[in-house]
Design an enzyme around this catalytic site. Structure first.
Site, PDB file in Angstrom:
ATOM      1  N   GLY A   1      -6.619   6.369  -1.635  1.00 38.13           N
ATOM      2  CA  GLY A   1      -7.090   7.155  -2.774  1.00 38.13           C
ATOM      3  C   GLY A   1      -8.569   7.501  -2.714  1.00 38.13           C
ATOM      4  O   GLY A   1      -9.145   7.964  -3.689  1.00 38.13           O
TER       5      GLY A   1
ATOM      6  N   ASN B   1       4.900   7.636  -1.869  1.00 35.45           N
ATOM      7  CA  ASN B   1       4.745   6.613  -2.889  1.00 35.45           C
ATOM      8  C   ASN B   1       4.079   7.278  -4.092  1.00 35.45           C
ATOM      9  O   ASN B   1       2.873   7.506  -4.090  1.00 35.45           O
ATOM     10  CB  ASN B   1       3.876   5.460  -2.356  1.00 35.45           C
ATOM     11  CG  ASN B   1       3.618   4.408  -3.427  1.00 35.45           C
ATOM     12  OD1 ASN B   1       4.222   4.442  -4.503  1.00 35.45           O
ATOM     13  ND2 ASN B   1       2.720   3.474  -3.141  1.00 35.45           N
TER      14      ASN B   1
ATOM     15  N   LYS C   1       3.619   6.117  -6.990  1.00 33.23           N
ATOM     16  CA  LYS C   1       2.883   5.189  -7.867  1.00 33.23           C
ATOM     17  C   LYS C   1       3.269   5.478  -9.338  1.00 33.23           C
ATOM     18  O   LYS C   1       4.421   5.814  -9.597  1.00 33.23           O
ATOM     19  CB  LYS C   1       1.373   5.285  -7.607  1.00 33.23           C
ATOM     20  CG  LYS C   1       1.062   5.123  -6.101  1.00 33.23           C
ATOM     21  CD  LYS C   1      -0.390   4.992  -5.788  1.00 33.23           C
ATOM     22  CE  LYS C   1      -0.566   4.827  -4.271  1.00 33.23           C
ATOM     23  NZ  LYS C   1      -1.971   4.606  -3.905  1.00 33.23           N
TER      24      LYS C   1
ATOM     25  N   HIS D   1       2.335  -3.823  -1.950  1.00 35.24           N
ATOM     26  CA  HIS D   1       1.309  -2.773  -1.948  1.00 35.24           C
ATOM     27  C   HIS D   1      -0.028  -3.386  -2.401  1.00 35.24           C
ATOM     28  O   HIS D   1      -0.044  -4.287  -3.234  1.00 35.24           O
ATOM     29  CB  HIS D   1       1.725  -1.630  -2.881  1.00 35.24           C
ATOM     30  CG  HIS D   1       0.854  -0.428  -2.705  1.00 35.24           C
ATOM     31  ND1 HIS D   1      -0.386  -0.327  -3.301  1.00 35.24           N
ATOM     32  CD2 HIS D   1       1.015   0.697  -1.964  1.00 35.24           C
ATOM     33  CE1 HIS D   1      -0.939   0.826  -2.941  1.00 35.24           C
ATOM     34  NE2 HIS D   1      -0.117   1.462  -2.127  1.00 35.24           N
TER      35      HIS D   1
ATOM     36  N   GLU E   1      -2.127  -2.408  -4.421  1.00 33.47           N
ATOM     37  CA  GLU E   1      -2.326  -2.369  -5.874  1.00 33.47           C
ATOM     38  C   GLU E   1      -1.566  -3.512  -6.554  1.00 33.47           C
ATOM     39  O   GLU E   1      -2.033  -4.081  -7.531  1.00 33.47           O
ATOM     40  CB  GLU E   1      -1.900  -0.990  -6.421  1.00 33.47           C
ATOM     41  CG  GLU E   1      -2.901   0.079  -5.993  1.00 33.47           C
ATOM     42  CD  GLU E   1      -2.330   1.443  -5.699  1.00 33.47           C
ATOM     43  OE1 GLU E   1      -1.211   1.751  -6.157  1.00 33.47           O
ATOM     44  OE2 GLU E   1      -3.003   2.220  -4.984  1.00 33.47           O
TER      45      GLU E   1
ATOM     46  N   SER F   1      -5.041   8.053   2.316  1.00 31.50           N
ATOM     47  CA  SER F   1      -5.594   9.423   2.362  1.00 31.50           C
ATOM     48  C   SER F   1      -4.969  10.283   3.452  1.00 31.50           C
ATOM     49  O   SER F   1      -5.653  11.089   4.090  1.00 31.50           O
ATOM     50  CB  SER F   1      -7.123   9.386   2.494  1.00 31.50           C
ATOM     51  OG  SER F   1      -7.691   8.744   1.365  1.00 31.50           O
TER      52      SER F   1
ATOM     53  N   GLU G   1      -2.001  -0.192   5.455  1.00 28.72           N
ATOM     54  CA  GLU G   1      -2.809   0.624   4.548  1.00 28.72           C
ATOM     55  C   GLU G   1      -4.162  -0.051   4.334  1.00 28.72           C
ATOM     56  O   GLU G   1      -4.272  -0.966   3.511  1.00 28.72           O
ATOM     57  CB  GLU G   1      -2.110   0.769   3.192  1.00 28.72           C
ATOM     58  CG  GLU G   1      -0.750   1.428   3.265  1.00 28.72           C
ATOM     59  CD  GLU G   1      -0.358   2.073   1.947  1.00 28.72           C
ATOM     60  OE1 GLU G   1      -0.148   3.287   1.941  1.00 28.72           O
ATOM     61  OE2 GLU G   1      -0.306   1.366   0.914  1.00 28.72           O
TER      62      GLU G   1
HETATM   63  P1  13P Z   1      -3.319   7.816  -0.937  1.00 29.61           P
HETATM   64  O1  13P Z   1      -2.486   8.614   0.024  1.00 29.61           O
HETATM   65  O2  13P Z   1      -3.464   8.438  -2.283  1.00 29.61           O
HETATM   66  O3  13P Z   1      -4.622   7.395  -0.314  1.00 29.61           O
HETATM   67  O4  13P Z   1      -2.498   6.451  -1.224  1.00 29.61           O
HETATM   68  C1  13P Z   1      -2.030   5.717  -0.157  1.00 29.61           C
HETATM   69  C2  13P Z   1      -1.093   4.684  -0.656  1.00 29.61           C
HETATM   70  O5  13P Z   1      -1.511   3.729  -1.290  1.00 29.61           O
HETATM   71  C3  13P Z   1       0.335   4.858  -0.408  1.00 29.61           C
HETATM   72  O6  13P Z   1       1.038   3.716  -0.711  1.00 29.61           O
END
Ligand code: 13P
Length: 255
Positions: free
Chosen positions: A175, A10, A12, A97, A99, A215, A169
């Site tokens: 992140g 992903n 983003k 997601h 976010e 992560s 997640e």
């Molecule tokens: P990270 O791997 O950067 O923690 O992000 C995870 C994520 O949100 C994947 O959709």
């Protein structure tokens, strides 16, 4: 029941069209034959056509969108429809997601409309769920995940579930560099599967792929994929580098 692992990048809001080509050229040369895992790349919308051009004829790698409107067309400024994604084409669409939930106000009712629209269009939704640290520490973990699953999957049939991937997640692991331990992820994903059993029965729950995200790195992927209810990863930061994402894919394939 054996489930084919699915490892998804992903990206983003990262990777311009030219950066997308620069990533995919070395990455695709590593994975030019079908592997024991499904590999999925989810670039931003603007980079999808470039990714599609580069991925053409590579049987190992599929593309995903990061979102989709549940509306078919019309006055929805900034949105992207199923028909548009079909022309790319993509196979998967990431939905719900954290976010999108926290920054853009998407709730389970909207996500449910999107899940239905993606399935009707013939795409495979990657439905994201997950709790905040406050919710976990406050003993709300199971209630939060149950509500998200029931709401986002309302009116979805057992047959349609064959095309649905769940991505667990935990928001506190996204992140932050703070991965759930393999035991925490396993315990929670077994719980997610138990909710799927209640909603759709044992066969569907046993066949549904549940990814872990938060992560994931080359260094922790092997241990995580070794857990019985972890069927792949949704990777953010570590998917932006072709060799680190390739190492995660290899760990998934070895697990
Ligand atoms: P990270 O791997 O950067 O923690 O992000 C995870 C994520 O949100 C994947 O959709």
């Amino acid at each position: 029941m054996s489930r084919k692992p699915i490892i998804a990048a992903n990206w983003k809001m990262n990777m311009t069209p030219s950066e997308t080509s620069a990533f995919l050229e070395p990455f695709l040369s590593t994975f030019s034959e079908p592997t024991s895992v499904d590999i999925v790349i989810a670039p931003p919308f603007i980079s999808l056509p470039k990714a599609a051009e580069t991925v053409t004829d590579n049987p190992a790698v599929a593309l995903s969108a990061q979102n989709m409107s549940h509306e078919a067309s019309g006055a929805f400024t900034g949105e992207v429809s199923a028909a548009m994604l079909k022309e790319v084409p993509v196979e998967y669409v990431i939905l719900g997601h954290s976010e999108r939930r926290s920054l853009y106000g998407e709730d389970d009712a909207v996500i449910n409309k999107k899940v239905k629209a993606t399935l009707e269009a013939g795409f495979k939704p990657i439905l994201c769920i997950g709790e905040s640290l406050e919710e976990r520490d406050g003993g709300q973990l199971e209630a939060v995940l149950t509500t998200q699953l029931e709401g986002s999957l309302a009116d979805i049939t057992a047959e349609q579930m064959a095309d649905v991937v769940i991505a667990y997640e935990p928001v506190w692991a996204i992140g932050t560099g703070r991965t759930a331990t393999p035991e925490q992820a396993q315990e929670t994903q077994a719980f997610v599967r138990s909710v799927l059993t209640k909603l759709f029965g044992d066969d569907v729950a046993g066949a549904t792929r549940i990814q872990y995200g938060g992560s994931v790195k080359p260094g922790n992927a092997g241990e995580l994929i070794g857990q019985p209810d972890i069927d792949g990863f949704l990777v953010g930061g570590a998917s932006l580098d072709p060799s680190s994402f390739a190492d995660i894919v290899k760990a998934g394939a070895a697990g």
